[in-house]
Design a protein around this motif. Sequence first.
Motif, PDB file in Angstrom:
ATOM      1  N   ASP A 108    -109.359 -26.993  -4.781  1.00 61.20           N
ATOM      2  CA  ASP A 108    -108.409 -27.987  -4.259  1.00 61.20           C
ATOM      3  C   ASP A 108    -107.130 -27.985  -5.082  1.00 61.20           C
ATOM      4  OD1 ASP A 108    -108.119 -30.199  -6.076  1.00 61.20           O
ATOM      5  OD2 ASP A 108    -110.059 -30.981  -5.459  1.00 61.20           O
ATOM      6  N   PRO A 109    -106.062 -28.505  -4.517  1.00 60.92           N
ATOM      7  CA  PRO A 109    -104.759 -28.365  -5.193  1.00 60.92           C
ATOM      8  C   PRO A 109    -104.696 -29.103  -6.529  1.00 60.92           C
ATOM      9  CG  PRO A 109    -104.521 -29.481  -3.042  1.00 60.92           C
ATOM     10  CD  PRO A 109    -105.953 -29.081  -3.183  1.00 60.92           C
ATOM     11  N   ASP A 110    -105.409 -30.232  -6.650  1.00 63.36           N
ATOM     12  CA  ASP A 110    -105.373 -30.955  -7.927  1.00 63.36           C
ATOM     13  C   ASP A 110    -106.039 -30.155  -9.038  1.00 63.36           C
ATOM     14  OD1 ASP A 110    -104.018 -33.113  -6.878  1.00 63.36           O
ATOM     15  OD2 ASP A 110    -105.846 -34.207  -6.349  1.00 63.36           O
ATOM     16  N   ILE A 111    -107.174 -29.536  -8.700  1.00 64.32           N
ATOM     17  CA  ILE A 111    -107.865 -28.723  -9.717  1.00 64.32           C
ATOM     18  C   ILE A 111    -106.981 -27.544 -10.107  1.00 64.32           C
ATOM     19  CG2 ILE A 111    -109.867 -27.224 -10.133  1.00 64.32           C
ATOM     20  CD1 ILE A 111    -111.494 -29.104  -8.308  1.00 64.32           C
ATOM     21  N   ALA A 112    -106.330 -26.962  -9.119  1.00 70.77           N
ATOM     22  CA  ALA A 112    -105.459 -25.815  -9.422  1.00 70.77           C
ATOM     23  C   ALA A 112    -104.365 -26.238 -10.410  1.00 70.77           C
ATOM     24  CB  ALA A 112    -104.848 -25.267  -8.139  1.00 70.77           C
ATOM     25  N   LYS A 113    -103.769 -27.411 -10.186  1.00 66.84           N
ATOM     26  CA  LYS A 113    -102.692 -27.855 -11.086  1.00 66.84           C
ATOM     27  C   LYS A 113    -103.241 -28.233 -12.452  1.00 66.84           C
ATOM     28  CE  LYS A 113     -99.182 -28.633  -7.816  1.00 66.84           C
ATOM     29  NZ  LYS A 113     -98.221 -29.422  -7.108  1.00 66.84           N
ATOM     30  N   GLU A 114    -104.420 -28.826 -12.462  1.00 60.68           N
ATOM     31  CA  GLU A 114    -105.034 -29.177 -13.743  1.00 60.68           C
ATOM     32  C   GLU A 114    -105.316 -27.900 -14.543  1.00 60.68           C
ATOM     33  OE1 GLU A 114    -108.458 -31.684 -13.179  1.00 60.68           O
ATOM     34  OE2 GLU A 114    -108.889 -31.736 -15.340  1.00 60.68           O
ATOM     35  N   ALA A 115    -105.790 -26.881 -13.851  1.00 60.26           N
ATOM     36  CA  ALA A 115    -106.090 -25.619 -14.543  1.00 60.26           C
ATOM     37  C   ALA A 115    -104.821 -25.003 -15.119  1.00 60.26           C
ATOM     38  CB  ALA A 115    -106.774 -24.647 -13.576  1.00 60.26           C
ATOM     39  N   TRP A 148    -106.225 -11.425  -2.787  1.00 61.80           N
ATOM     40  CA  TRP A 148    -106.829 -10.110  -3.036  1.00 61.80           C
ATOM     41  C   TRP A 148    -107.911 -10.226  -4.101  1.00 61.80           C
ATOM     42  CZ3 TRP A 148    -105.472  -6.820  -7.482  1.00 61.80           C
ATOM     43  CH2 TRP A 148    -105.938  -5.504  -7.376  1.00 61.80           C
ATOM     44  N   HIS A 149    -107.645 -11.043  -5.115  1.00 63.11           N
ATOM     45  CA  HIS A 149    -108.565 -11.238  -6.226  1.00 63.11           C
ATOM     46  C   HIS A 149    -109.807 -11.986  -5.801  1.00 63.11           C
ATOM     47  CE1 HIS A 149    -108.809 -11.196 -10.691  1.00 63.11           C
ATOM     48  NE2 HIS A 149    -107.859 -10.306 -10.542  1.00 63.11           N
ATOM     49  N   THR A 150    -109.650 -12.969  -4.930  1.00 68.15           N
ATOM     50  CA  THR A 150    -110.777 -13.855  -4.595  1.00 68.15           C
ATOM     51  C   THR A 150    -111.442 -13.496  -3.277  1.00 68.15           C
ATOM     52  OG1 THR A 150    -109.300 -15.369  -3.440  1.00 68.15           O
ATOM     53  CG2 THR A 150    -109.690 -15.820  -5.779  1.00 68.15           C
ATOM     54  N   GLY A 151    -110.761 -12.717  -2.446  1.00 68.04           N
ATOM     55  CA  GLY A 151    -111.296 -12.445  -1.114  1.00 68.04           C
ATOM     56  C   GLY A 151    -111.199 -13.635  -0.173  1.00 68.04           C
ATOM     57  N   LYS A 152    -110.465 -14.645  -0.560  1.00 67.78           N
ATOM     58  CA  LYS A 152    -110.337 -15.857   0.258  1.00 67.78           C
ATOM     59  C   LYS A 152    -108.866 -16.058   0.649  1.00 67.78           C
ATOM     60  CE  LYS A 152    -114.505 -17.734  -0.618  1.00 67.78           C
ATOM     61  NZ  LYS A 152    -115.470 -18.088   0.423  1.00 67.78           N
ATOM     62  N   PRO A 153    -108.642 -16.789   1.725  1.00 67.51           N
ATOM     63  CA  PRO A 153    -107.256 -17.176   2.005  1.00 67.51           C
ATOM     64  C   PRO A 153    -106.750 -18.070   0.873  1.00 67.51           C
ATOM     65  CG  PRO A 153    -108.705 -17.683   3.865  1.00 67.51           C
ATOM     66  CD  PRO A 153    -109.580 -17.321   2.714  1.00 67.51           C
ATOM     67  N   VAL A 154    -105.521 -17.861   0.459  1.00 65.01           N
ATOM     68  CA  VAL A 154    -104.958 -18.683  -0.621  1.00 65.01           C
ATOM     69  C   VAL A 154    -103.625 -19.257  -0.173  1.00 65.01           C
ATOM     70  CG1 VAL A 154    -104.065 -18.724  -2.973  1.00 65.01           C
ATOM     71  CG2 VAL A 154    -106.109 -17.372  -2.452  1.00 65.01           C
ATOM     72  N   ILE A 161     -99.568 -18.930   3.201  1.00 62.60           N
ATOM     73  CA  ILE A 161    -101.007 -18.655   3.091  1.00 62.60           C
ATOM     74  C   ILE A 161    -101.177 -17.146   3.226  1.00 62.60           C
ATOM     75  CG2 ILE A 161    -103.302 -18.986   4.089  1.00 62.60           C
ATOM     76  CD1 ILE A 161    -102.218 -21.599   5.343  1.00 62.60           C
ATOM     77  N   ALA A 162    -101.843 -16.534   2.256  1.00 59.35           N
ATOM     78  CA  ALA A 162    -102.134 -15.097   2.339  1.00 59.35           C
ATOM     79  C   ALA A 162    -103.624 -14.918   2.553  1.00 59.35           C
ATOM     80  CB  ALA A 162    -101.706 -14.401   1.053  1.00 59.35           C
ATOM     81  N   GLU A 163    -103.965 -13.944   3.393  1.00 54.57           N
ATOM     82  CA  GLU A 163    -105.360 -13.805   3.803  1.00 54.57           C
ATOM     83  C   GLU A 163    -105.636 -12.348   4.159  1.00 54.57           C
ATOM     84  OE1 GLU A 163    -106.014 -16.349   7.155  1.00 54.57           O
ATOM     85  OE2 GLU A 163    -108.158 -15.910   7.229  1.00 54.57           O
ATOM     86  N   PHE A 164    -106.695 -11.784   3.580  1.00 58.19           N
ATOM     87  CA  PHE A 164    -107.107 -10.422   3.932  1.00 58.19           C
ATOM     88  C   PHE A 164    -108.295 -10.488   4.877  1.00 58.19           C
ATOM     89  CE2 PHE A 164    -104.870  -9.673  -0.034  1.00 58.19           C
ATOM     90  CZ  PHE A 164    -104.242  -8.445   0.170  1.00 58.19           C
ATOM     91  N   ASP A 165    -108.312  -9.612   5.868  1.00 60.07           N
ATOM     92  CA  ASP A 165    -109.553  -9.500   6.641  1.00 60.07           C
ATOM     93  C   ASP A 165    -110.452  -8.478   5.953  1.00 60.07           C
ATOM     94  OD1 ASP A 165    -108.826  -6.928   7.427  1.00 60.07           O
ATOM     95  OD2 ASP A 165    -108.246  -7.504   9.462  1.00 60.07           O
ATOM     96  N   MET A 187    -110.380 -21.637   2.552  1.00 58.59           N
ATOM     97  CA  MET A 187    -109.099 -21.452   1.878  1.00 58.59           C
ATOM     98  C   MET A 187    -109.091 -22.042   0.460  1.00 58.59           C
ATOM     99  SD  MET A 187    -105.439 -22.646   3.397  1.00 58.59           S
ATOM    100  CE  MET A 187    -105.359 -24.281   2.690  1.00 58.59           C
ATOM    101  N   LEU A 188    -108.475 -21.320  -0.450  1.00 62.78           N
ATOM    102  CA  LEU A 188    -108.265 -21.812  -1.810  1.00 62.78           C
ATOM    103  C   LEU A 188    -106.798 -22.206  -1.968  1.00 62.78           C
ATOM    104  CD1 LEU A 188    -110.208 -19.032  -3.777  1.00 62.78           C
ATOM    105  CD2 LEU A 188    -111.065 -21.308  -3.104  1.00 62.78           C
ATOM    106  N   TYR A 189    -106.552 -22.988  -3.025  1.00 59.90           N
ATOM    107  CA  TYR A 189    -105.183 -23.446  -3.295  1.00 59.90           C
ATOM    108  C   TYR A 189    -104.685 -22.800  -4.581  1.00 59.90           C
ATOM    109  CZ  TYR A 189    -106.169 -26.799   0.341  1.00 59.90           C
ATOM    110  OH  TYR A 189    -106.487 -27.368   1.546  1.00 59.90           O
ATOM    111  N   GLY A 190    -103.524 -22.228  -4.481  1.00 59.77           N
ATOM    112  CA  GLY A 190    -102.940 -21.577  -5.652  1.00 59.77           C
ATOM    113  C   GLY A 190    -101.954 -22.485  -6.348  1.00 59.77           C
TER     114      GLY A 190
END
Lengths: 285, 797
Positions: B106-113, B266-272, B198-202, B35-38
């Motif tokens: 991770d959520p901190d990196i996401a916020k820093e970005a 959808w962009h990453t192919g990972k759960p976000v 959490i959004a996730e595509f199979d 899972m990624l953090y948005g």
Amino acid sequence: MGFEYHQPSTTAEALELVARFPDAEIIAGGTDLMVRLNKTRRVPPALISLRRVQELTHIENGSGLRIGAAVPLRDVATHPAVAAGFPALVDAIRVFGSPQIRNMATLAGNLCNASPGADCAPPLLIYDALVELRSAAGVRELTIEDFILGPGATALEAGEIVTAIRVPPPPPAARSIYLRKGRVQMDLAITGVAARLEMDGATCGAVRIAAGAVAPVPRRLPRTESVVAGAAAGAETWARARAEAQHEISPISDVRASEQYRRHLTGVLVERSLARLASTNGGGT
Amino acid sequence: MTDLLHIGRDVPRPDGADKVGGKALYIHDITRPGMLYGAIKFSEHAHARIVRIDTSRAQRLPGVRAVITGDDVPEVRFGFMRDNLALKKGKVRQFRDEIAAVAAIDPDIAKEAVDLIDVEYEPLPGLFTTADALADGAALIHETDPTGRPVTSNLVPAACSHRSGDLEAGKRASRFVAEGHYTVPRIQQASLGTAGCIAEFDLNGNLTVTAKTQIPFLAQRDFTNALRALGIKDKNVRVVVPAVGGAFGSGLDTHAYEYISILLAWHTGKPVKILYDRYEEFAYLSPRQSAELFIRQGCDENGKLTFREIEVTQDNGAYVSWGATYPNVMLVAATSLHRVPNVYFNATIVYTNNTYCQAMRGYGNPEVTWGIETNLEELAEKAGIDALEMRLLNCNQPGDVTPMGLNLQSCGLRECLEGTAEALDWDRTRSVSRRPGRGVGMAALINVGGGGKIYRSDGSGIILKLDDFGNVNVSYGGVEMGQGLHSALSLMVAEAVGVLPERVIINQTDTATAPWDVGTHASRGAFMAGNAARIAGARLRERIFALAEQVYPGEVERNLAALGEGEGLDEFDFRSVTRDGFDLRNGWLLCKDAGDEPWLRVELGRFLRAAHFAKEGGTGTMFTEEAFYEPPTDLPDWSAGYGNMSAAYTFGVQGVEVEVDEDTGEVTILRMVAVTDGGRVLSRQAAEGQLYGGIVQGVGYALYEEVHSSEGRILNPGFTDYKIPTAADIAFPIELQWVETNDPEGPFGAKGLGEAGIVPTAPAIANAIYDAVGVRIRDLPITPEKVVQALAAKVGE
């Protein structure tokens, strides 16, 4: 993303660390600091905790009190000497945050945070408390007025830490009280008033009045004090003190209250605190 | 229905232990492999053109997996009027507009970005009041409608008005008239559990969204539309609802952050996962609308109401949510609280550059009741009539059909008024100066109690599945969000099927397994679920009893073999009991006409196993039944404001005694009483919880709460300066009484209770303050400062 966390066990060690990490944050209870770090997402190079510094974790009761910088507020409020001699401080701690906050927060931390509405500041002002600061160069003591310089600003210098708050013994006949209003029970002060009064029969003797959240720093109200000192105790004097206090302060308007209401309410609290101190039952002691 | 075994019992809630013990899984607790953090970049202006977005620094940050803007992804349009975009393009219309988003490890990196995204704006003048937004020549917040057609004003095209009787005739017949302006501020739902998903595509392109929502099936539809916008067709969208820590209406719409997590997944192919913290919850989620009401009511010389006239102006903010339809629900009280002929109601909803608003508990009713019940007391005073007497004189009666066409099949308002008056000792406490600064007040309410039809279906499905052990698995599309739905539902299923409540297991809400439900709102959850359960339960019993004709005799023989003799065996022919002769109670199959002898009782699990594993040529039978309950209501014609929108109506009265400190303006509540007609009480604890919770929230609304903003920017985004009452502030007794009318359409006679508690609290308090110190506050919240000002103005008069 991490930072170093240091837990010195002596004041000397703590001072060494402060010298080594000039941009470090000093942490005692952390109830203000951690909120600020989380909010700003600032990562200091180091946190230096005072919680394990033995010399700073107790209250010495000799000629007056010396309250270590790492003593939690709960322990201050429950100390018999504080309850006996400094009831306004107990009043302030009783309305300070929540029990969880009071278990962690410290008197020194409350002053170092330098909020205009710091609840412990008005009581310490009327008790002539001194802030003890130490650095490699030695010790110095500042009054509350000289220590808190503005919102969030103190006289702490690089390499210096607050090690204790010293409170001289109170005059034997003095009574004191702290009254505060918030929007709800658990809140920051809209305004808070501390008063200490010595009675000379039916006449007011020495008096000290201080208020928080009414100016950029917590402050004494000398003009209001001079209205009371030497005046006949009674409703007329209290009403004149109320009117004077409303003029003497310089509050701001914010989401908690308007300037106008802060003036009004501070006046009411000045009047009420004096009336209670002068009444036979007394407020506080 | 005298033989109910479980309805009305005082039992602990089934979800309580896991929630208290930390075992319930909220969105905060859930992670998925890989899972990624948005995180979202929000606008720094209330109204501006976006000149340029530079994401290059964010892209380069190690750990970042995707950075997207409205220019990088297909346009995902959403919202009640489809006027909102998941990621804004060209222009921002409010401070919290979503401009770009990041997915990171991770959520901190996401916020820093997010902090590394540079946006260049060209600021535009903002419109922050409804008056400014409606002024001639005001800039247009939306230049076009969603289809691209130019618009000419900042009015939200959601007309709602009502006119019944003859207003002018009503005015002419009036001896006394009271009028005034009443306002309510924006307030926050302040859920304990913050928002997230959490959004996730199979790998087949099907989407699963784990979402804190009150509308899993409408969300499924919304997210399916989003997939279409991405060019993904004919794929399945599944919405799973985790444990929810309160929603109070905030889950009634889908939100930009949900679409953004879908876009990032959808962009990453990972759960976000996107999870809001408390600051984000305050700053970037929608509060309840602020509104201005003008109300005028009249009565004849005896106090009979002659007319009621209401004009509402609602500050909608920059985009339209379901919350814009508040006036539809305001109509209920506007036309039908107390008997009033000759009603005029009109609502104007205005786009501004303030934060856009959404639904909250009561959905317009607390606002309009604030005005009506305050104004009514002003009228009573003018007419020289006691306010209680005036309410009793104009009291709704069972069987009334109101000017809006509401059919009040059950109505206990009179008993609620009388009960409140008695609890307050009204005759001896009202308008009497016993102690300076003390006073009592009350306010009444009507609320939808059998759903509220504002969508083309107000229905709910349910599936009851019996397992081999006599447990009932329940699949229901509504959401337990802390309100106690599962408490009420487990009792109703137990009653409907004939098992013990602890044998009822309610599944996690999941669109893949539950039948369709319009959503948990409008106090409808227990009402709809119960009616569906009643139908499905009756079908289960019917099938069980039919099969029992064959299975029962063999099971009784087994009983007899195990027990030896059976008492009364000679008198009762257990081999020829027909389907009408069976009963199922607390998990035991019984014969209605026989005694309760052990040999005559068959445990349900044993019966089910016998049916399942049928011997000797049997076919094997499982018991699963579904039912879909659509209440017998009308989708009102909003331009006429007419239609019976609910299958039942809840009534209630709250009474309060206050003490006002005339020097500081502080209001101290000494005690409160709430007498409520919610029909039959289903689960006592859940019902009490709804009332206590609503009242406490109502006290906050009355005395403390307000989202402050300056030029569209929220000034108090957190509990430091957005004050809600804590236990320390509710230092007074709250007495609850129930008027248990037995509503003919209600499941086991019950009506909805979710919103009633918050509806009349503010006017009851305001009326008590007036009784105490003679000042009338018309703008919420009633802060000490307003009281002091009003007292000073009174002295000046």
